[in-house]
Design a protein around this motif. Sequence first.
Motif, PDB file in Angstrom:
ATOM      1  N   GLN A  94      32.220  34.101  43.530  1.00 25.93           N
ATOM      2  CA  GLN A  94      30.848  34.692  44.076  1.00 25.93           C
ATOM      3  C   GLN A  94      29.782  35.008  42.617  1.00 25.93           C
ATOM      4  OE1 GLN A  94      32.262  38.234  46.043  1.00 25.93           O
ATOM      5  NE2 GLN A  94      32.415  37.134  48.136  1.00 25.93           N
ATOM      6  N   ILE A  95      30.521  35.445  41.673  1.00 22.53           N
ATOM      7  CA  ILE A  95      29.650  35.710  40.483  1.00 22.53           C
ATOM      8  C   ILE A  95      28.660  34.373  40.295  1.00 22.53           C
ATOM      9  CG2 ILE A  95      29.762  36.551  38.111  1.00 22.53           C
ATOM     10  CD1 ILE A  95      32.183  37.935  38.800  1.00 22.53           C
ATOM     11  N   THR A  96      29.380  33.382  40.040  1.00 18.75           N
ATOM     12  CA  THR A  96      28.898  32.022  39.493  1.00 18.75           C
ATOM     13  C   THR A  96      27.818  31.579  40.630  1.00 18.75           C
ATOM     14  OG1 THR A  96      30.718  30.702  40.337  1.00 18.75           O
ATOM     15  CG2 THR A  96      30.677  31.417  38.033  1.00 18.75           C
ATOM     16  N   ALA A 147      21.624  37.664  42.107  1.00 20.82           N
ATOM     17  CA  ALA A 147      21.497  38.548  43.142  1.00 20.82           C
ATOM     18  C   ALA A 147      22.509  39.730  42.828  1.00 20.82           C
ATOM     19  CB  ALA A 147      21.708  37.977  44.356  1.00 20.82           C
ATOM     20  N   LEU A 148      23.115  39.844  41.592  1.00 21.41           N
ATOM     21  CA  LEU A 148      24.005  40.928  41.404  1.00 21.41           C
ATOM     22  C   LEU A 148      23.576  41.792  40.354  1.00 21.41           C
ATOM     23  CD1 LEU A 148      27.076  38.568  41.203  1.00 21.41           C
ATOM     24  CD2 LEU A 148      26.204  39.422  43.124  1.00 21.41           C
ATOM     25  N   HIS A 178      44.096  31.447  38.108  1.00 18.71           N
ATOM     26  CA  HIS A 178      43.688  32.367  39.479  1.00 18.71           C
ATOM     27  C   HIS A 178      42.550  33.084  39.231  1.00 18.71           C
ATOM     28  CE1 HIS A 178      48.302  32.137  40.905  1.00 18.71           C
ATOM     29  NE2 HIS A 178      47.414  31.075  41.570  1.00 18.71           N
ATOM     30  N   PHE A 179      42.169  33.557  37.953  1.00 19.78           N
ATOM     31  CA  PHE A 179      40.820  34.099  37.890  1.00 19.78           C
ATOM     32  C   PHE A 179      39.763  33.209  37.940  1.00 19.78           C
ATOM     33  CE2 PHE A 179      37.664  34.677  34.514  1.00 19.78           C
ATOM     34  CZ  PHE A 179      36.914  35.741  35.378  1.00 19.78           C
ATOM     35  N   LEU A 180      40.026  32.125  37.363  1.00 22.61           N
ATOM     36  CA  LEU A 180      38.713  31.167  37.435  1.00 22.61           C
ATOM     37  C   LEU A 180      38.625  30.622  38.828  1.00 22.61           C
ATOM     38  CD1 LEU A 180      39.345  29.207  34.246  1.00 22.61           C
ATOM     39  CD2 LEU A 180      37.380  30.934  34.658  1.00 22.61           C
ATOM     40  N   MET A 181      39.670  30.777  39.726  1.00 22.26           N
ATOM     41  CA  MET A 181      39.437  30.157  41.185  1.00 22.26           C
ATOM     42  C   MET A 181      39.403  31.229  42.086  1.00 22.26           C
ATOM     43  SD  MET A 181      42.504  27.043  41.360  1.00 22.26           S
ATOM     44  CE  MET A 181      43.764  28.419  41.285  1.00 22.26           C
ATOM     45  N   SER A 182      39.374  32.299  41.608  1.00 25.42           N
ATOM     46  CA  SER A 182      39.382  33.707  42.612  1.00 25.42           C
ATOM     47  C   SER A 182      37.867  33.676  43.100  1.00 25.42           C
ATOM     48  CB  SER A 182      39.569  34.985  41.718  1.00 25.42           C
ATOM     49  OG  SER A 182      38.206  35.340  40.790  1.00 25.42           O
ATOM     50  N   GLU A 183      37.845  34.468  44.200  1.00 24.43           N
ATOM     51  CA  GLU A 183      36.649  34.572  45.188  1.00 24.43           C
ATOM     52  C   GLU A 183      35.727  35.329  44.400  1.00 24.43           C
ATOM     53  OE1 GLU A 183      35.588  35.823  49.760  1.00 24.43           O
ATOM     54  OE2 GLU A 183      37.827  35.185  49.336  1.00 24.43           O
ATOM     55  N   THR A 184      36.082  36.342  43.676  1.00 25.61           N
ATOM     56  CA  THR A 184      35.341  36.979  43.116  1.00 25.61           C
ATOM     57  C   THR A 184      34.336  36.439  41.956  1.00 25.61           C
ATOM     58  OG1 THR A 184      36.593  39.338  43.322  1.00 25.61           O
ATOM     59  CG2 THR A 184      34.921  39.073  41.603  1.00 25.61           C
ATOM     60  N   PHE A 185      35.086  35.637  41.165  1.00 27.16           N
ATOM     61  CA  PHE A 185      34.448  34.873  40.115  1.00 27.16           C
ATOM     62  C   PHE A 185      33.575  33.711  40.800  1.00 27.16           C
ATOM     63  CE2 PHE A 185      34.194  31.757  36.615  1.00 27.16           C
ATOM     64  CZ  PHE A 185      33.537  32.515  35.344  1.00 27.16           C
TER      65      PHE A 185
END
Length: 313
Positions: free
Chosen positions: A160-162, A167-168, A151-158
Motif C-alpha cells: 500500500q505504501i508503494t 496519498a499518505l 514477508h515485510f517486502l510482500m506485506s499488504e502494508t508495504f
Amino acid sequence: MVLFEITPYPTFSWSLSRHKTLTSCARKYGYEYYFSHNGWLSYNVEPYHQQVYRLKKLQSMPILFGQIVHRYIEQAINDYLQTGKASTLEELMQGARGQLNAAFIDSTRHVEFWRQKPNKYYMMQEIYYYGTLSSELVQDYKERLQLVFDHFLMSETFQQITAQKGALRIGEPEQFRSMKIDGIQVFVVMDFHYYDERADKWIIVDWKTGGESDDDRQQLALYAYYVQQKYRVSLEQIEVYNEYLLTGKRKKYRFTAYDMDNILHTFQRSVLAMKKYQADIFSNEPVDLEDFEQTQEKWHCRGCNFRELCGTR
C-alpha cells in the motif's frame, strides 16, 4: 544552559511495557525503573547502580533481533518515501546481519568497553550468562532473517505504501510519541502509522517478529487511543493491523468505546499498583529494594536480565 539535569530519582511515567514488567515481577520492576537510575554516570554514583544499569542493557537474541529488524524496516520505508526506490531483500538482510555480527563481536571481544559504557556497546544476554550462543539458536535466527524481510517486502502494508505514496501522510517519528493521561506522561512506542487521504482513515501498523500473543490486542488498543486523542478523530476512522513477519499473516483489529474505557481502566489500576512502590510520591523516591517482591513464578526468572542479583544465575 543545562541540557541534562541529574536527579536523584527518575521521573514517574507509564507505559504498557512498564505495566507488564510490574505484573511479571515487582523486583524486576524495581531494578528496571528505579535502581538502574543514574547507572550510566561514570562518577558520583554508587557502583551498585552502575551494575544494575549494565544488566538492564543486556539484550537477549529475540529482543535484539526484533530491534534490528524494526530499525531496518523503518529505514526501508523512509528510504522509499524519499527516493521512490524499494530496498531489496539482500540489502535488508545484509544490513541486519551486519548489526547482529557487531553485537556478537561487542559481546565477545569488547566486554570491558561494554562495562565502561553499556549504552554504547552491545552485550547479548545469552553470552553474558552462558558464555556462548548455541549453534541451533544462530541457525534459527539466520533462517528467520530471510523470512521476516521477505514477508515485510510482500506485506499488504508495504504494498500500500508503494502504491499510494502521494496519498499518505506519515505520522511523527517514534521518539515524540507520548501523551498525558490524568497528568501522567504515557509513552507509546508505535511502529508505524499514517493517514490515508483517499480512504480518510488513520492506519496503525505493528510489525511482529515473534508469534501471536494475548497482549497484542491491548497494546494496539493503546495505540488507537493515542491516535484518537492526538488527531481528534473517531474510532471509525482508525484501522489497526498486526503484521506477523514470521508467518506473513496480517490481522485486522477494530476497537470500540468499550476498548478505550478498558485501556484507561488498566492504566488507572496499574498506576495505583505502581504508587505502592513510591516512598515519596512527589520525588518518586522508591521504597527499599526488599519491598519490591520477587515473583513466585520462577519461569519468569529464566529470561530475566537481573537474575544474577537474585541469585538465580
